[in-house]
Design a protein around this motif. Structure first.
Motif, PDB file in Angstrom:
ATOM      1  N   MET A  36      50.357  52.983-119.438  1.00  0.00           N
ATOM      2  CA  MET A  36      49.613  53.060-118.199  1.00  0.00           C
ATOM      3  C   MET A  36      50.440  52.460-117.077  1.00  0.00           C
ATOM      4  O   MET A  36      51.184  51.495-117.290  1.00  0.00           O
ATOM      5  CB  MET A  36      48.280  52.317-118.304  1.00  0.00           C
ATOM      6  N   ILE A  37      50.318  53.025-115.894  1.00  0.00           N
ATOM      7  CA  ILE A  37      50.944  52.477-114.694  1.00  0.00           C
ATOM      8  C   ILE A  37      49.835  52.019-113.754  1.00  0.00           C
ATOM      9  O   ILE A  37      49.008  52.823-113.331  1.00  0.00           O
ATOM     10  CB  ILE A  37      51.821  53.527-113.993  1.00  0.00           C
ATOM     11  N   TRP A  38      49.799  50.723-113.469  1.00  0.00           N
ATOM     12  CA  TRP A  38      48.847  50.179-112.496  1.00  0.00           C
ATOM     13  C   TRP A  38      49.606  49.983-111.194  1.00  0.00           C
ATOM     14  O   TRP A  38      50.557  49.206-111.121  1.00  0.00           O
ATOM     15  CB  TRP A  38      48.273  48.854-112.975  1.00  0.00           C
ATOM     16  N   VAL A  39      49.197  50.698-110.147  1.00  0.00           N
ATOM     17  CA  VAL A  39      49.832  50.595-108.839  1.00  0.00           C
ATOM     18  C   VAL A  39      48.979  49.684-107.964  1.00  0.00           C
ATOM     19  O   VAL A  39      47.898  50.066-107.516  1.00  0.00           O
ATOM     20  CB  VAL A  39      50.009  51.976-108.175  1.00  0.00           C
ATOM     21  N   ASN A  40      49.460  48.470-107.753  1.00  0.00           N
ATOM     22  CA  ASN A  40      48.745  47.461-106.977  1.00  0.00           C
ATOM     23  C   ASN A  40      49.346  47.398-105.578  1.00  0.00           C
ATOM     24  O   ASN A  40      50.381  48.005-105.303  1.00  0.00           O
ATOM     25  CB  ASN A  40      48.871  46.106-107.685  1.00  0.00           C
ATOM     26  N   GLY A  41      48.702  46.689-104.700  1.00  0.00           N
ATOM     27  CA  GLY A  41      49.212  46.534-103.341  1.00  0.00           C
ATOM     28  C   GLY A  41      48.071  46.292-102.381  1.00  0.00           C
ATOM     29  O   GLY A  41      46.898  46.459-102.731  1.00  0.00           O
ATOM     30  N   PRO A  42      48.386  45.890-101.148  1.00  0.00           N
ATOM     31  CA  PRO A  42      47.325  45.668-100.162  1.00  0.00           C
ATOM     32  C   PRO A  42      46.655  46.980 -99.789  1.00  0.00           C
ATOM     33  O   PRO A  42      47.197  48.059-100.030  1.00  0.00           O
ATOM     34  CB  PRO A  42      48.081  45.074 -98.958  1.00  0.00           C
ATOM     35  N   THR A  77      50.425  59.939-119.456  1.00  0.00           N
ATOM     36  CA  THR A  77      50.399  58.660-118.742  1.00  0.00           C
ATOM     37  C   THR A  77      49.143  58.553-117.884  1.00  0.00           C
ATOM     38  O   THR A  77      48.766  59.490-117.191  1.00  0.00           O
ATOM     39  CB  THR A  77      51.643  58.525-117.840  1.00  0.00           C
ATOM     40  N   VAL A  78      48.496  57.398-117.921  1.00  0.00           N
ATOM     41  CA  VAL A  78      47.332  57.100-117.092  1.00  0.00           C
ATOM     42  C   VAL A  78      47.811  56.253-115.919  1.00  0.00           C
ATOM     43  O   VAL A  78      48.511  55.254-116.105  1.00  0.00           O
ATOM     44  CB  VAL A  78      46.252  56.356-117.897  1.00  0.00           C
ATOM     45  N   ILE A  79      47.433  56.655-114.701  1.00  0.00           N
ATOM     46  CA  ILE A  79      47.863  55.968-113.482  1.00  0.00           C
ATOM     47  C   ILE A  79      46.628  55.413-112.782  1.00  0.00           C
ATOM     48  O   ILE A  79      45.680  56.152-112.506  1.00  0.00           O
ATOM     49  CB  ILE A  79      48.601  56.941-112.544  1.00  0.00           C
ATOM     50  N   ASP A  95      44.694  44.615-126.205  1.00  0.00           N
ATOM     51  CA  ASP A  95      44.152  45.704-127.027  1.00  0.00           C
ATOM     52  C   ASP A  95      45.240  46.641-127.537  1.00  0.00           C
ATOM     53  O   ASP A  95      44.940  47.626-128.219  1.00  0.00           O
ATOM     54  CB  ASP A  95      43.122  46.511-126.215  1.00  0.00           C
ATOM     55  N   GLY A  96      46.488  46.359-127.196  1.00  0.00           N
ATOM     56  CA  GLY A  96      47.599  47.143-127.715  1.00  0.00           C
ATOM     57  C   GLY A  96      48.127  48.222-126.789  1.00  0.00           C
ATOM     58  O   GLY A  96      49.004  49.005-127.178  1.00  0.00           O
ATOM     59  N   HIS A  97      47.625  48.271-125.566  1.00  0.00           N
ATOM     60  CA  HIS A  97      48.075  49.285-124.617  1.00  0.00           C
ATOM     61  C   HIS A  97      49.288  48.776-123.825  1.00  0.00           C
ATOM     62  O   HIS A  97      49.355  47.598-123.478  1.00  0.00           O
ATOM     63  CB  HIS A  97      46.959  49.660-123.648  1.00  0.00           C
ATOM     64  N   THR A  98      50.203  49.661-123.542  1.00  0.00           N
ATOM     65  CA  THR A  98      51.344  49.338-122.687  1.00  0.00           C
ATOM     66  C   THR A  98      50.934  49.556-121.238  1.00  0.00           C
ATOM     67  O   THR A  98      50.568  50.668-120.854  1.00  0.00           O
ATOM     68  CB  THR A  98      52.550  50.236-123.023  1.00  0.00           C
ATOM     69  N   VAL A  99      50.969  48.492-120.461  1.00  0.00           N
ATOM     70  CA  VAL A  99      50.581  48.568-119.053  1.00  0.00           C
ATOM     71  C   VAL A  99      51.752  48.107-118.201  1.00  0.00           C
ATOM     72  O   VAL A  99      52.185  46.954-118.289  1.00  0.00           O
ATOM     73  CB  VAL A  99      49.339  47.698-118.746  1.00  0.00           C
ATOM     74  N   HIS A 100      52.281  49.005-117.394  1.00  0.00           N
ATOM     75  CA  HIS A 100      53.318  48.670-116.420  1.00  0.00           C
ATOM     76  C   HIS A 100      52.631  48.409-115.083  1.00  0.00           C
ATOM     77  O   HIS A 100      51.922  49.273-114.563  1.00  0.00           O
ATOM     78  CB  HIS A 100      54.309  49.826-116.274  1.00  0.00           C
ATOM     79  N   HIS A 101      52.839  47.213-114.541  1.00  0.00           N
ATOM     80  CA  HIS A 101      52.179  46.828-113.302  1.00  0.00           C
ATOM     81  C   HIS A 101      53.199  46.737-112.176  1.00  0.00           C
ATOM     82  O   HIS A 101      54.268  46.139-112.339  1.00  0.00           O
ATOM     83  CB  HIS A 101      51.480  45.480-113.468  1.00  0.00           C
ATOM     84  N   PHE A 102      52.858  47.331-111.019  1.00  0.00           N
ATOM     85  CA  PHE A 102      53.739  47.296-109.854  1.00  0.00           C
ATOM     86  C   PHE A 102      52.914  46.933-108.624  1.00  0.00           C
ATOM     87  O   PHE A 102      51.870  47.536-108.372  1.00  0.00           O
ATOM     88  CB  PHE A 102      54.406  48.654-109.635  1.00  0.00           C
ATOM     89  N   ALA A 103      53.398  45.965-107.867  1.00  0.00           N
ATOM     90  CA  ALA A 103      52.757  45.586-106.602  1.00  0.00           C
ATOM     91  C   ALA A 103      53.615  46.119-105.462  1.00  0.00           C
ATOM     92  O   ALA A 103      54.782  45.740-105.319  1.00  0.00           O
ATOM     93  CB  ALA A 103      52.615  44.075-106.499  1.00  0.00           C
ATOM     94  N   LEU A 104      53.052  47.012-104.657  1.00  0.00           N
ATOM     95  CA  LEU A 104      53.761  47.573-103.512  1.00  0.00           C
ATOM     96  C   LEU A 104      53.571  46.635-102.324  1.00  0.00           C
ATOM     97  O   LEU A 104      52.447  46.412-101.877  1.00  0.00           O
ATOM     98  CB  LEU A 104      53.219  48.966-103.175  1.00  0.00           C
ATOM     99  N   LEU A 105      54.665  46.089-101.834  1.00  0.00           N
ATOM    100  CA  LEU A 105      54.606  45.137-100.724  1.00  0.00           C
ATOM    101  C   LEU A 105      55.356  45.685 -99.520  1.00  0.00           C
ATOM    102  O   LEU A 105      56.271  46.500 -99.657  1.00  0.00           O
ATOM    103  CB  LEU A 105      55.213  43.797-101.141  1.00  0.00           C
ATOM    104  N   ALA A 106      54.961  45.230 -98.344  1.00  0.00           N
ATOM    105  CA  ALA A 106      55.624  45.612 -97.099  1.00  0.00           C
ATOM    106  C   ALA A 106      55.313  44.550 -96.063  1.00  0.00           C
ATOM    107  O   ALA A 106      54.422  43.714 -96.242  1.00  0.00           O
ATOM    108  CB  ALA A 106      55.128  46.982 -96.626  1.00  0.00           C
ATOM    109  N   GLU A 107      56.057  44.571 -94.972  1.00  0.00           N
ATOM    110  CA  GLU A 107      55.784  43.646 -93.877  1.00  0.00           C
ATOM    111  C   GLU A 107      54.397  43.945 -93.301  1.00  0.00           C
ATOM    112  O   GLU A 107      53.915  45.076 -93.352  1.00  0.00           O
ATOM    113  CB  GLU A 107      56.835  43.789 -92.774  1.00  0.00           C
ATOM    114  N   ARG A 108      53.784  42.904 -92.750  1.00  0.00           N
ATOM    115  CA  ARG A 108      52.434  43.056 -92.182  1.00  0.00           C
ATOM    116  C   ARG A 108      52.385  44.187 -91.152  1.00  0.00           C
ATOM    117  O   ARG A 108      51.454  44.987 -91.129  1.00  0.00           O
ATOM    118  CB  ARG A 108      52.003  41.734 -91.554  1.00  0.00           C
ATOM    119  N   THR A 109      53.399  44.258 -90.284  1.00  0.00           N
ATOM    120  CA  THR A 109      53.401  45.291 -89.250  1.00  0.00           C
ATOM    121  C   THR A 109      53.473  46.692 -89.860  1.00  0.00           C
ATOM    122  O   THR A 109      52.875  47.634 -89.339  1.00  0.00           O
ATOM    123  CB  THR A 109      54.585  45.084 -88.292  1.00  0.00           C
TER     124      THR A 109
END
Length: 199
Positions: free
Chosen positions: A1-7, A74-76, A97-111
């Protein structure tokens, strides 16, 4: 699984659908829809942050677990998640639970994020995005913490480039990006329109 995190406004949904477009057999499972459903069962005056509801956290873990067990690709999951306890409760438990989870936090400048929020507001301005703006600084601060690795700085990256970075880190092979500049803009606009909330 790919977890796409970010503001909020950080490009999670655009990136998730770019990954789905170029990763055959993949599917987007958006945890936010579970939260919307919970909100709609409550009187408006009681609709606070649905992530604070144990039902949301349990429902997301169970739903994503079901998708991971039953779907061959793949589950996104595109979702802002900045509370480390909730992160452990959902992503940590999925891993236990045995699942492969790839976590990514997308960051950028406030502006950069504010500009993206203005763009997705379709001319309605930042007032329409007040929830996202009010939480922006907290999200950026929390997601820069080590427990939310892997972080990807997106200020100078296109959506396809962000997808390429994620796929490379997760060991996945994407189809080539063959979109022209115009087609890419139209695709982004359509994805944004499809995910406008009216409630």
């Amino acid at each position: 699984m790919i977890w796409v995190n970010g503001p909020f406004g950080g490009g999670k949904t655009q990136t998730a659908y770019e990954l789905r477009r170029r990763l055959p057999g993949s599917v987007v499972c958006d945890p936010e829809h579970i939260g919307f459903g919970l909100h709609r069962t409550l009187p408006p005056a009681l609709r606070a942050d649905f992530q604070d509801l144990a039902a949301w956290r349990q429902g997301v873990r169970e739903t994503l677990g079901l998708a991971l067990r039953g779907h061959p690709g793949t589950v996104i999951a595109p979702m802002t998640l900045v509370d480390s306890g909730y992160y452990a409760e959902i992503i940590g438990r999925l891993r236990e639970d045995g699942h492969t989870v790839h976590h990514f936090a997308l960051l950028a400048e406030r502006t950069t994020v504010l500009r993206r929020l203005r763009e997705r507001g379709l001319g309605r301005g930042l007032k329409h995005e007040s929830f996202a703006v009010a939480r922006l600084d907290h999200c950026l601060e929390r997601l820069a913490a080590p427990e939310f690795a892997e972080q990807i700085r997106t200020d100078r990256l296109t959506v396809p480039q962000v997808a390429d970075r994620i796929a490379g880190s997760a060991g996945l092979s994407l189809l080539p990006d063959t979109d022209s500049a115009l087609r890419h803009r139209l695709r982004r606009a359509w994805t944004g329109i499809r995910h406008i909330r009216f409630d």
